[in-house]
Write an enzyme that holds these catalytic residues in place. Structure first.
Site, PDB file in Angstrom:
ATOM      1  N   ARG A  50       1.904  10.515  -2.421  1.00  0.00           N
ATOM      2  CA  ARG A  50       1.927   9.072  -2.717  1.00  0.00           C
ATOM      3  C   ARG A  50       2.944   8.861  -3.827  1.00  0.00           C
ATOM      4  O   ARG A  50       2.781   9.385  -4.931  1.00  0.00           O
ATOM      5  CB  ARG A  50       0.539   8.593  -3.149  1.00  0.00           C
ATOM      6  CG  ARG A  50       0.581   7.245  -3.849  1.00  0.00           C
ATOM      7  CD  ARG A  50      -0.770   6.615  -4.023  1.00  0.00           C
ATOM      8  NE  ARG A  50      -1.280   6.156  -2.756  1.00  0.00           N
ATOM      9  CZ  ARG A  50      -2.309   5.305  -2.630  1.00  0.00           C
ATOM     10  NH1 ARG A  50      -2.934   4.839  -3.698  1.00  0.00           N
ATOM     11  NH2 ARG A  50      -2.716   4.935  -1.436  1.00  0.00           N
ATOM     12  N   HIS A  67       2.788   2.421   4.471  1.00  0.00           N
ATOM     13  CA  HIS A  67       1.484   3.061   4.247  1.00  0.00           C
ATOM     14  C   HIS A  67       0.906   3.421   5.626  1.00  0.00           C
ATOM     15  O   HIS A  67      -0.056   2.815   6.094  1.00  0.00           O
ATOM     16  CB  HIS A  67       0.563   2.113   3.480  1.00  0.00           C
ATOM     17  CG  HIS A  67      -0.635   2.764   2.854  1.00  0.00           C
ATOM     18  ND1 HIS A  67      -0.898   4.120   2.954  1.00  0.00           N
ATOM     19  CD2 HIS A  67      -1.657   2.243   2.116  1.00  0.00           C
ATOM     20  CE1 HIS A  67      -2.029   4.391   2.311  1.00  0.00           C
ATOM     21  NE2 HIS A  67      -2.501   3.272   1.793  1.00  0.00           N
ATOM     22  N   GLN A  86      -2.928   4.228   6.304  1.00  0.00           N
ATOM     23  CA  GLN A  86      -3.767   3.024   6.240  1.00  0.00           C
ATOM     24  C   GLN A  86      -3.717   2.270   7.562  1.00  0.00           C
ATOM     25  O   GLN A  86      -4.744   1.829   8.084  1.00  0.00           O
ATOM     26  CB  GLN A  86      -3.264   2.116   5.107  1.00  0.00           C
ATOM     27  CG  GLN A  86      -4.046   0.818   4.992  1.00  0.00           C
ATOM     28  CD  GLN A  86      -5.459   1.051   4.512  1.00  0.00           C
ATOM     29  OE1 GLN A  86      -5.673   1.684   3.498  1.00  0.00           O
ATOM     30  NE2 GLN A  86      -6.447   0.544   5.252  1.00  0.00           N
ATOM     31  N   ASP A 124      -3.324  -8.550   1.537  1.00  0.00           N
ATOM     32  CA  ASP A 124      -3.207  -7.435   0.587  1.00  0.00           C
ATOM     33  C   ASP A 124      -2.881  -8.029  -0.776  1.00  0.00           C
ATOM     34  O   ASP A 124      -2.557  -9.223  -0.891  1.00  0.00           O
ATOM     35  CB  ASP A 124      -2.108  -6.458   1.066  1.00  0.00           C
ATOM     36  CG  ASP A 124      -2.012  -5.201   0.187  1.00  0.00           C
ATOM     37  OD1 ASP A 124      -2.995  -4.875  -0.504  1.00  0.00           O
ATOM     38  OD2 ASP A 124      -0.940  -4.559   0.187  1.00  0.00           O
ATOM     39  N   CYS A 154      -6.728  -3.564   3.066  1.00  0.00           N
ATOM     40  CA  CYS A 154      -6.672  -2.120   2.820  1.00  0.00           C
ATOM     41  C   CYS A 154      -7.462  -1.726   1.573  1.00  0.00           C
ATOM     42  O   CYS A 154      -7.875  -0.579   1.445  1.00  0.00           O
ATOM     43  CB  CYS A 154      -5.217  -1.670   2.693  1.00  0.00           C
ATOM     44  SG  CYS A 154      -4.369  -2.351   1.247  1.00  0.00           S
ATOM     45  N   ARG A 167     -10.391   5.496   7.180  1.00  0.00           N
ATOM     46  CA  ARG A 167      -9.360   6.337   6.559  1.00  0.00           C
ATOM     47  C   ARG A 167      -9.729   7.804   6.727  1.00  0.00           C
ATOM     48  O   ARG A 167      -8.904   8.650   7.073  1.00  0.00           O
ATOM     49  CB  ARG A 167      -9.194   6.005   5.066  1.00  0.00           C
ATOM     50  CG  ARG A 167      -8.610   4.648   4.734  1.00  0.00           C
ATOM     51  CD  ARG A 167      -7.158   4.532   5.154  1.00  0.00           C
ATOM     52  NE  ARG A 167      -6.302   5.518   4.518  1.00  0.00           N
ATOM     53  CZ  ARG A 167      -5.796   5.426   3.284  1.00  0.00           C
ATOM     54  NH1 ARG A 167      -6.035   4.360   2.558  1.00  0.00           N
ATOM     55  NH2 ARG A 167      -5.020   6.374   2.788  1.00  0.00           N
TER      56      ARG A 167
END
Ligand code: CP
Ligand code: NVA
Length: 309
Positions: free
Chosen positions: A107, A134, A137, A229, A269, A297
């Site tokens: 990440r 991402h 996700q 988001d 998310c 996830r």
């Protein structure tokens, strides 16, 4: 379909539509096994290194727990504590870690750093979020939509908010699977135009569509899935106050979701900033599937690990 073993997962487009289906099928099988206490040690003896240059709750815990459940191990590596933080190159870090571990999850900020890591690593590299994408996700999101709606192709997904990493991966992944992806963002905060062109090309192939607008109600109209988001992503903390003003009209609230289909599902998310991009009534309401989304996830990443490592 080419063999998945040994491959990287840097962008959602690294998987074809058929390969995504394989991942979803295995994720559902592993989810069922996990819930019924059936062992599935598909990564027995394997180790995943997890490099974090940004904070995380879900990504860290789901990858770490996922590796344990698969019979392997995960190593949490805070980038600030690695020699990487003192100037050792990404390439050298990749070469060294490859001598110790079976896969690397990272990440970080720049997509180009993840690509460089993958170029020099002899083991698969998984993108655990960059400023650009991402993909893990969005694999979990698509699995969640499949579970709740029974299909992906032909559904309308509305993303309301910043044209960020989540918007990017949803555009690419959604259109690859034949969805209509509508994005509403304030002027100046739209998704990257080249990425939008790429998504439009995917849509032309799959029968999906891309719709960009500055009008949240237009994006949400008749949507099967409504997504938002944070208004300020990790690394944009200094812009938070300005963004709070700019994004005010893009809040997902009860008035906005009235434009969606009555059986729409709400996704995020997480982490959510309640009272900013979403209100409690939507986040905790009957159409919200955010906890299923977070749980997935774990299952989808276990499938990815079992297939790639
Ligand atoms: N959604 C997500 O990636 O959450 P974390 O930042 O907690 O990992
Ligand atoms: N867009 C957000 C997603 C967090 C999971 C960020 O990059 O901070």
């Amino acid at each position: 379909m080419t063999e998945l073993k040994g491959r990287d997962f840097l962008s959602i487009l690294d998987l074809s539509a058929a390969e995504m289906e394989v991942v979803f099928d295995l994720a559902r099988e592993l989810k069922h096994k996990q819930k019924n206490g059936v062992a599935h040690p598909l990564c027995a003896g394997k180790t995943l290194a997890m490099i974090f240059q940004k904070p995380s709750t879900r990504t860290r815990v789901s990858f770490e727990v996922g590796m344990y459940q698969l019979g392997g191990q995960a190593l949490y590596l805070n980038a600030a504590d690695l020699q990487l933080g003192r100037g050792e190159t990404v390439a050298d870090t990749a070469r060294v870690l490859s001598r110790f571990v079976d896969g690397i999850m990272i990440r970080t900020f720049k997509q180009s750093d993840v690509e460089e890591l993958a170029r020099f690593a002899a083991v698969p590299v998984i993108n655990g979020l960059t400023d650009w994408e991402h993909p893990c996700q969005i694999m979990a999101d698509l699995l969640t939509i499949l579970e709740h709606k029974g299909r992906l192709a032909g559904l309308k997904l509305a993303y309301v908010g910043d044209g960020n990493n989540i918007a990017h991966s949803l555009l690419l992944g959604g259109t690859r699977m034949g969805m209509r992806v509508a994005v509403a963002s304030p002027p100046g905060y739209a998704p990257n135009p080249e990425l939008v062109d790429r998504a439009a090309a995917e849509a032309a192939r799959s029968g999906g569509a891309v719709e960009l607008t500055t009008d949240p109600a237009a994006a949400v109209r008749d949507a099967d899935v409504v997504v938002t988001d944070t208004w300020a992503s990790m690394g944009q903390e200094a812009e938070h106050e300005v963004r709070r003003v700019v994004f005010g009209p893009y809040q997902v609230n009860e008035a906005l979701v009235r434009h969606a289909r009555p059986d729409y599902i709400f996704m995020h998310c997480l982490p959510a900033h309640r009272g900013e991009e979403v209100v409690d009534a939507v986040m905790d309401g009957p159409n919200s599937v955010v906890w299923d989304e977070a749980e997935n996830r774990l299952h989808v990443q276990k499938a990815l690990l079992a297939l790639l490592l």
